[in-house]
Scaffold this motif. Structure first.
Motif, PDB file in Angstrom:
ATOM      1  N   GLN A 117      -9.737  15.352  33.399  1.00  0.00           N
ATOM      2  CA  GLN A 117     -10.295  16.621  32.929  1.00  0.00           C
ATOM      3  C   GLN A 117      -9.193  17.679  32.844  1.00  0.00           C
ATOM      4  O   GLN A 117      -8.128  17.537  33.423  1.00  0.00           O
ATOM      5  CB  GLN A 117     -11.396  17.101  33.894  1.00  0.00           C
ATOM      6  CG  GLN A 117     -12.574  16.160  33.991  1.00  0.00           C
ATOM      7  CD  GLN A 117     -13.307  16.026  32.671  1.00  0.00           C
ATOM      8  OE1 GLN A 117     -13.593  17.015  32.001  1.00  0.00           O
ATOM      9  NE2 GLN A 117     -13.584  14.794  32.285  1.00  0.00           N
ATOM     10  N   ALA A 118      -9.494  18.740  32.126  1.00  0.00           N
ATOM     11  CA  ALA A 118      -8.537  19.844  31.993  1.00  0.00           C
ATOM     12  C   ALA A 118      -8.371  20.559  33.335  1.00  0.00           C
ATOM     13  O   ALA A 118      -9.347  20.786  34.050  1.00  0.00           O
ATOM     14  CB  ALA A 118      -9.002  20.825  30.933  1.00  0.00           C
ATOM     15  N   ILE A 119      -7.144  20.886  33.651  1.00  0.00           N
ATOM     16  CA  ILE A 119      -6.856  21.688  34.845  1.00  0.00           C
ATOM     17  C   ILE A 119      -7.097  23.145  34.459  1.00  0.00           C
ATOM     18  O   ILE A 119      -6.583  23.607  33.436  1.00  0.00           O
ATOM     19  CB  ILE A 119      -5.398  21.481  35.309  1.00  0.00           C
ATOM     20  CG1 ILE A 119      -5.164  20.010  35.671  1.00  0.00           C
ATOM     21  CG2 ILE A 119      -5.076  22.395  36.491  1.00  0.00           C
ATOM     22  CD1 ILE A 119      -3.715  19.665  35.957  1.00  0.00           C
ATOM     23  N   PRO A 120      -7.892  23.877  35.241  1.00  0.00           N
ATOM     24  CA  PRO A 120      -8.179  25.266  34.893  1.00  0.00           C
ATOM     25  C   PRO A 120      -6.904  26.105  34.707  1.00  0.00           C
ATOM     26  O   PRO A 120      -5.926  25.934  35.438  1.00  0.00           O
ATOM     27  CB  PRO A 120      -9.005  25.768  36.077  1.00  0.00           C
ATOM     28  CG  PRO A 120      -9.595  24.538  36.677  1.00  0.00           C
ATOM     29  CD  PRO A 120      -8.567  23.460  36.468  1.00  0.00           C
ATOM     30  N   GLU A 121      -6.955  26.983  33.739  1.00  0.00           N
ATOM     31  CA  GLU A 121      -5.809  27.847  33.412  1.00  0.00           C
ATOM     32  C   GLU A 121      -5.347  28.658  34.622  1.00  0.00           C
ATOM     33  O   GLU A 121      -4.150  28.833  34.841  1.00  0.00           O
ATOM     34  CB  GLU A 121      -6.177  28.782  32.255  1.00  0.00           C
ATOM     35  CG  GLU A 121      -5.009  29.551  31.696  1.00  0.00           C
ATOM     36  CD  GLU A 121      -3.981  28.663  30.993  1.00  0.00           C
ATOM     37  OE1 GLU A 121      -2.790  29.022  31.034  1.00  0.00           O
ATOM     38  OE2 GLU A 121      -4.358  27.635  30.424  1.00  0.00           O
ATOM     39  N   ALA A 122      -6.302  29.142  35.419  1.00  0.00           N
ATOM     40  CA  ALA A 122      -5.945  29.937  36.605  1.00  0.00           C
ATOM     41  C   ALA A 122      -5.111  29.105  37.583  1.00  0.00           C
ATOM     42  O   ALA A 122      -4.174  29.621  38.190  1.00  0.00           O
ATOM     43  CB  ALA A 122      -7.205  30.461  37.290  1.00  0.00           C
ATOM     44  N   ARG A 123      -5.449  27.833  37.738  1.00  0.00           N
ATOM     45  CA  ARG A 123      -4.668  26.973  38.635  1.00  0.00           C
ATOM     46  C   ARG A 123      -3.268  26.776  38.085  1.00  0.00           C
ATOM     47  O   ARG A 123      -2.286  26.799  38.828  1.00  0.00           O
ATOM     48  CB  ARG A 123      -5.366  25.623  38.816  1.00  0.00           C
ATOM     49  CG  ARG A 123      -4.558  24.648  39.690  1.00  0.00           C
ATOM     50  CD  ARG A 123      -5.425  23.480  40.115  1.00  0.00           C
ATOM     51  NE  ARG A 123      -4.701  22.412  40.752  1.00  0.00           N
ATOM     52  CZ  ARG A 123      -4.313  22.387  42.022  1.00  0.00           C
ATOM     53  NH1 ARG A 123      -4.557  23.427  42.798  1.00  0.00           N
ATOM     54  NH2 ARG A 123      -3.676  21.345  42.529  1.00  0.00           N
ATOM     55  N   LEU A 124      -3.152  26.572  36.790  1.00  0.00           N
ATOM     56  CA  LEU A 124      -1.832  26.362  36.184  1.00  0.00           C
ATOM     57  C   LEU A 124      -0.977  27.622  36.260  1.00  0.00           C
ATOM     58  O   LEU A 124       0.239  27.533  36.400  1.00  0.00           O
ATOM     59  CB  LEU A 124      -1.973  25.884  34.747  1.00  0.00           C
ATOM     60  CG  LEU A 124      -2.534  24.467  34.587  1.00  0.00           C
ATOM     61  CD1 LEU A 124      -2.814  24.164  33.126  1.00  0.00           C
ATOM     62  CD2 LEU A 124      -1.589  23.439  35.190  1.00  0.00           C
ATOM     63  N   ARG A 125      -1.609  28.789  36.165  1.00  0.00           N
ATOM     64  CA  ARG A 125      -0.843  30.029  36.324  1.00  0.00           C
ATOM     65  C   ARG A 125      -0.354  30.178  37.757  1.00  0.00           C
ATOM     66  O   ARG A 125       0.764  30.601  38.000  1.00  0.00           O
ATOM     67  CB  ARG A 125      -1.693  31.240  35.935  1.00  0.00           C
ATOM     68  CG  ARG A 125      -1.706  31.525  34.453  1.00  0.00           C
ATOM     69  CD  ARG A 125      -2.263  32.908  34.156  1.00  0.00           C
ATOM     70  NE  ARG A 125      -3.566  33.149  34.740  1.00  0.00           N
ATOM     71  CZ  ARG A 125      -4.730  32.844  34.164  1.00  0.00           C
ATOM     72  NH1 ARG A 125      -4.741  32.282  32.979  1.00  0.00           N
ATOM     73  NH2 ARG A 125      -5.865  33.095  34.774  1.00  0.00           N
ATOM     74  N   ALA A 126      -1.211  29.818  38.717  1.00  0.00           N
ATOM     75  CA  ALA A 126      -0.848  29.933  40.132  1.00  0.00           C
ATOM     76  C   ALA A 126       0.141  28.851  40.551  1.00  0.00           C
ATOM     77  O   ALA A 126       1.015  29.086  41.378  1.00  0.00           O
ATOM     78  CB  ALA A 126      -2.097  29.855  41.004  1.00  0.00           C
ATOM     79  N   ARG A 127      -0.020  27.670  39.978  1.00  0.00           N
ATOM     80  CA  ARG A 127       0.824  26.532  40.337  1.00  0.00           C
ATOM     81  C   ARG A 127       1.148  25.742  39.064  1.00  0.00           C
ATOM     82  O   ARG A 127       0.481  24.746  38.748  1.00  0.00           O
ATOM     83  CB  ARG A 127       0.083  25.659  41.341  1.00  0.00           C
ATOM     84  CG  ARG A 127       0.956  24.603  41.923  1.00  0.00           C
ATOM     85  CD  ARG A 127       0.292  23.940  43.106  1.00  0.00           C
ATOM     86  NE  ARG A 127       1.156  22.845  43.503  1.00  0.00           N
ATOM     87  CZ  ARG A 127       0.728  21.659  43.858  1.00  0.00           C
ATOM     88  NH1 ARG A 127      -0.554  21.409  43.892  1.00  0.00           N
ATOM     89  NH2 ARG A 127       1.575  20.729  44.188  1.00  0.00           N
ATOM     90  N   PRO A 128       2.176  26.164  38.344  1.00  0.00           N
ATOM     91  CA  PRO A 128       2.491  25.556  37.046  1.00  0.00           C
ATOM     92  C   PRO A 128       2.842  24.069  37.101  1.00  0.00           C
ATOM     93  O   PRO A 128       2.787  23.387  36.084  1.00  0.00           O
ATOM     94  CB  PRO A 128       3.691  26.358  36.541  1.00  0.00           C
ATOM     95  CG  PRO A 128       3.793  27.550  37.396  1.00  0.00           C
ATOM     96  CD  PRO A 128       3.060  27.269  38.661  1.00  0.00           C
TER      97      PRO A 128
END
Length: 110
Positions: A90-101
């Motif tokens: 599944q897609a990793i939420p954008e907020a998680r990727l911003r917090a932990r790229p």
């Protein structure tokens, strides 16, 4: 995608800078202990040279691990897999990727 690449590049440069600084610190600690005849292992005044060397070595290991993670994230970005959970797909939420790229998994997958 360009913003993500730029973020990963910045994080990589920061990790490289930190690694260089820590490596210099480690070398100075080793050089200082080589030139000293002090019995720092029994010095009640604080941290031993061995302890300091161990701490800096752990931080060096952490910086190297971070570089590996950043490079893996960059490779996923180039391959078109960035932002997809390696466990559930599944897609990793954008907020998680911003917090932990460098995130490889979504928040629900361990």
């Amino acid at each position: 995608m360009d913003e993500t690449r730029s973020l990963l590049d910045r994080e990589r440069q920061e990790a490289l800078y930190r690694l260089a600084a820590l490596t210099g610190d480690f070398d100075r600690i080793v050089d200082a202990s080589r030139d000293s005849n002090a019995d720092d292992e029994h010095d009640p005044e604080g941290a031993t040279i061995a302890y300091e060397r161990s701490q800096v070595d752990a931080l060096i290991h952490q910086a190297r691990t971070q570089l590996v993670e950043i490079d893996a994230a960059s490779a996923r970005l180039s391959a078109g897999d960035y932002g997809t959970c390696e466990r559930c797909g599944q897609a990793i939420p954008e907020a998680r990727l911003r917090a932990r790229p460098t995130a490889r998994t979504c928040v629900t997958c361990p």
